[in-house]
Design a protein around this motif. Structure first.
Motif, short mmCIF file in Angstrom:
data_model
loop_
_atom_site.label_atom_id
_atom_site.label_comp_id
_atom_site.label_asym_id
_atom_site.label_seq_id
_atom_site.Cartn_x
_atom_site.Cartn_y
_atom_site.Cartn_z
N VAL A 142 15.55 8.79 9.06
CA VAL A 142 16.34 10.05 9.13
C VAL A 142 17.97 9.43 9.28
O VAL A 142 18.26 8.97 10.09
CB VAL A 142 16.02 11.05 9.98
CG1 VAL A 142 17.01 12.36 9.77
CG2 VAL A 142 14.85 11.36 10.32
N ASP A 143 18.60 9.57 7.98
CA ASP A 143 20.12 9.38 7.75
C ASP A 143 20.80 9.67 6.70
O ASP A 143 20.02 9.84 5.71
CB ASP A 143 20.20 7.61 7.82
CG ASP A 143 21.50 6.87 8.34
OD1 ASP A 143 22.46 7.40 7.62
OD2 ASP A 143 21.48 6.13 9.23
N ASP A 144 22.02 10.15 6.69
CA ASP A 144 22.80 10.59 5.63
C ASP A 144 23.41 9.65 4.60
O ASP A 144 23.97 10.12 3.69
CB ASP A 144 23.54 11.62 6.10
CG ASP A 144 24.92 11.26 6.76
OD1 ASP A 144 24.69 10.08 7.46
OD2 ASP A 144 25.82 11.87 7.13
N GLU A 145 23.17 8.29 5.15
CA GLU A 145 23.95 7.24 4.01
C GLU A 145 22.85 6.69 3.22
O GLU A 145 21.85 6.10 3.72
CB GLU A 145 24.30 6.06 5.00
CG GLU A 145 25.52 6.70 6.09
CD GLU A 145 26.12 5.52 6.71
OE1 GLU A 145 26.13 4.34 6.05
OE2 GLU A 145 26.02 5.66 8.08
N PRO A 146 22.65 6.86 1.97
CA PRO A 146 21.93 6.62 0.99
C PRO A 146 21.55 4.95 1.09
O PRO A 146 20.55 4.53 0.96
CB PRO A 146 22.59 7.04 -0.43
CG PRO A 146 23.19 8.09 0.05
CD PRO A 146 24.11 7.45 1.10
N GLN A 147 22.83 4.05 1.34
CA GLN A 147 22.27 2.74 1.17
C GLN A 147 21.55 2.41 2.49
O GLN A 147 20.84 1.26 2.32
CB GLN A 147 23.71 1.93 1.32
CG GLN A 147 24.64 2.29 2.48
CD GLN A 147 25.65 3.47 2.36
OE1 GLN A 147 25.02 4.37 1.42
NE2 GLN A 147 26.60 3.22 2.81
N ILE A 148 21.65 2.93 3.56
CA ILE A 148 20.92 2.61 4.85
C ILE A 148 19.57 3.17 4.52
O ILE A 148 18.39 2.44 4.89
CB ILE A 148 21.46 3.18 6.18
CG1 ILE A 148 22.82 2.66 6.40
CG2 ILE A 148 20.54 3.30 7.33
CD1 ILE A 148 23.51 3.05 7.58
N LEU A 149 19.21 4.20 3.84
CA LEU A 149 18.13 4.71 3.67
C LEU A 149 17.26 3.70 2.81
O LEU A 149 16.06 3.54 2.92
CB LEU A 149 17.97 6.12 3.08
CG LEU A 149 18.38 7.21 3.84
CD1 LEU A 149 18.35 8.52 3.18
CD2 LEU A 149 17.53 7.42 5.19
N ARG A 150 17.94 3.17 1.66
CA ARG A 150 17.46 2.43 0.68
C ARG A 150 16.94 0.92 1.55
O ARG A 150 15.88 0.40 1.11
CB ARG A 150 18.32 2.24 -0.45
CG ARG A 150 17.94 1.23 -1.40
CD ARG A 150 18.62 1.18 -2.63
NE ARG A 150 18.24 0.48 -3.72
CZ ARG A 150 18.50 -1.03 -3.87
NH1 ARG A 150 19.14 -1.70 -2.86
NH2 ARG A 150 17.82 -1.72 -4.75
N ALA A 151 17.93 0.53 2.10
CA ALA A 151 17.92 -0.80 2.84
C ALA A 151 16.45 -0.72 3.82
O ALA A 151 15.67 -1.66 3.97
CB ALA A 151 18.92 -1.20 3.49
N LEU A 152 16.56 0.35 4.52
CA LEU A 152 15.48 0.28 5.51
C LEU A 152 14.12 0.61 4.79
O LEU A 152 13.13 0.15 5.18
CB LEU A 152 15.69 1.40 6.55
CG LEU A 152 16.71 1.16 7.54
CD1 LEU A 152 16.92 2.30 8.55
CD2 LEU A 152 16.54 -0.17 8.33
N ARG A 153 14.06 1.51 3.91
CA ARG A 153 12.75 1.69 3.21
C ARG A 153 12.30 0.19 2.58
O ARG A 153 10.95 -0.08 2.60
CB ARG A 153 12.96 2.70 1.94
CG ARG A 153 11.81 3.06 1.31
CD ARG A 153 11.80 3.48 -0.16
NE ARG A 153 12.35 5.03 -0.06
CZ ARG A 153 13.57 5.37 -0.64
NH1 ARG A 153 14.48 4.56 -1.16
NH2 ARG A 153 13.68 6.65 -0.31
N ILE A 154 12.99 -0.45 2.08
CA ILE A 154 12.72 -1.95 1.54
C ILE A 154 12.22 -2.86 2.64
O ILE A 154 11.23 -3.40 2.19
CB ILE A 154 13.87 -2.36 0.46
CG1 ILE A 154 14.44 -1.54 -0.75
CG2 ILE A 154 13.49 -3.98 0.15
CD1 ILE A 154 15.57 -1.99 -1.46
N ASN A 155 13.08 -2.94 3.75
CA ASN A 155 12.69 -3.87 4.65
C ASN A 155 11.39 -3.72 5.24
O ASN A 155 10.86 -4.23 5.55
CB ASN A 155 13.76 -3.88 5.44
CG ASN A 155 15.02 -4.93 5.29
OD1 ASN A 155 14.79 -5.96 5.32
ND2 ASN A 155 15.96 -4.50 4.48
N LEU A 156 11.21 -2.06 5.54
CA LEU A 156 9.95 -1.78 6.23
C LEU A 156 8.59 -1.74 5.19
O LEU A 156 7.67 -1.93 5.76
CB LEU A 156 10.09 -0.34 6.83
CG LEU A 156 11.21 -0.26 7.93
CD1 LEU A 156 11.53 1.37 8.19
CD2 LEU A 156 10.75 -0.60 9.17
N ALA A 157 9.06 -1.43 4.13
CA ALA A 157 7.79 -1.39 3.22
C ALA A 157 7.44 -2.94 3.17
O ALA A 157 6.15 -3.34 2.75
CB ALA A 157 8.07 -0.88 1.85
#
Length: 221
Positions: free
Chosen positions: A7-22
């Motif tokens: 949960v974050d309102d910064e798109p770049q953080i959402l994208r980075a975490l989605r990629i790294n966690l996946a």
């Protein structure tokens, strides 16, 4: 596969975490604000939530309160708010850990692994190693003839029964001393110093009984 809601309102953080966690075989969902996070949590039932405090609609602490009304899912707060009041407020609301922005992805992944290990092995540890000593929780003893006072033991037991988890100052004071002692933070410093002298190999550089300045304490196995 472990489900993680970010949960974050910064798109770049959402994208980075989605990629790294996946990439590390987590199943990932994302939410850009508090209300959608609460809906996602109710519908998807994640195993862990990584939560920013500075959301556009709800404060992150409000989201924690909303979640804690019905679930014990582990919550790691990820926030740019460096002040200890914000961290303590999040921990007291029910967060399990706190990582400050900017953060290293390796640190966050280590915290996620630690939290998911605790959830995967809910049985409380029967024994723990601290330095050269074995702490036996069932029999309330420490090896090598180390004697702990009842208060020292209560403090130590609270930490050891929550390995890797950040326990807030407020929680320690409440559980060990009681609600009327919430301002007596000097007790914490005094008793932690005593425990380190008795248990750590090098009390000045503890490896297991750790202080998170302004926030609380952590037992690192």
């Amino acid at each position: 596969m472990t489900r993680v809601l970010v949960v974050d309102d910064e798109p770049q953080i959402l994208r980075a975490l989605r990629i790294n966690l996946a990439a590390r075989h987590y199943e990932v969902a994302v939410a850009p604000d508090g209300n959608s996070a609460l809906r996602q949590a109710a519908d998807w039932h994640p195993d862990l939530i990584v939560l920013d405090l500075g959301l556009p609609d709800l404060d992150g602490v409000e989201v924690i309160h909303g979640l804690r009304g019905w679930t014990t899912v582990p919550i790691i707060v990820l926030s740019g708010r460096a002040g200890s009041d914000d961290k303590v407020g999040a921990l007291d609301a029910g967060a399990d850990d706190y990582v400050t922005k900017p953060f290293g992805i390796d640190e966050l992944l280590a915290r996620i692994r630690a939290v998911t290990r605790r959830v995967a092995t809910p049985d409380e540890p029967a024994v723990a190693r601290i330095g050269d000593h074995t702490v036996d929780l069932a029999n309330k003893t420490v090896s090598s003839g180390v004697h702990l006072t009842p208060t020292e033991w209560h403090f130590l037991e609270l930490l050891v029964r929550n390995p890797g988890k950040l326990i807030s100052q407020r929680q320690v004071l409440t559980e060990v001393w009681g609600d009327s002692y919430l301002k007596e933070t000097h007790y914490l410093r005094q008793y932690m110093a005593q425990l380190r002298r008795k248990l750590e190999r090098d009390p000045a550089h503890p490896e297991h009984l750790l202080t998170e300045p302004g926030m609380g304490y952590r037992f690192q196995p």
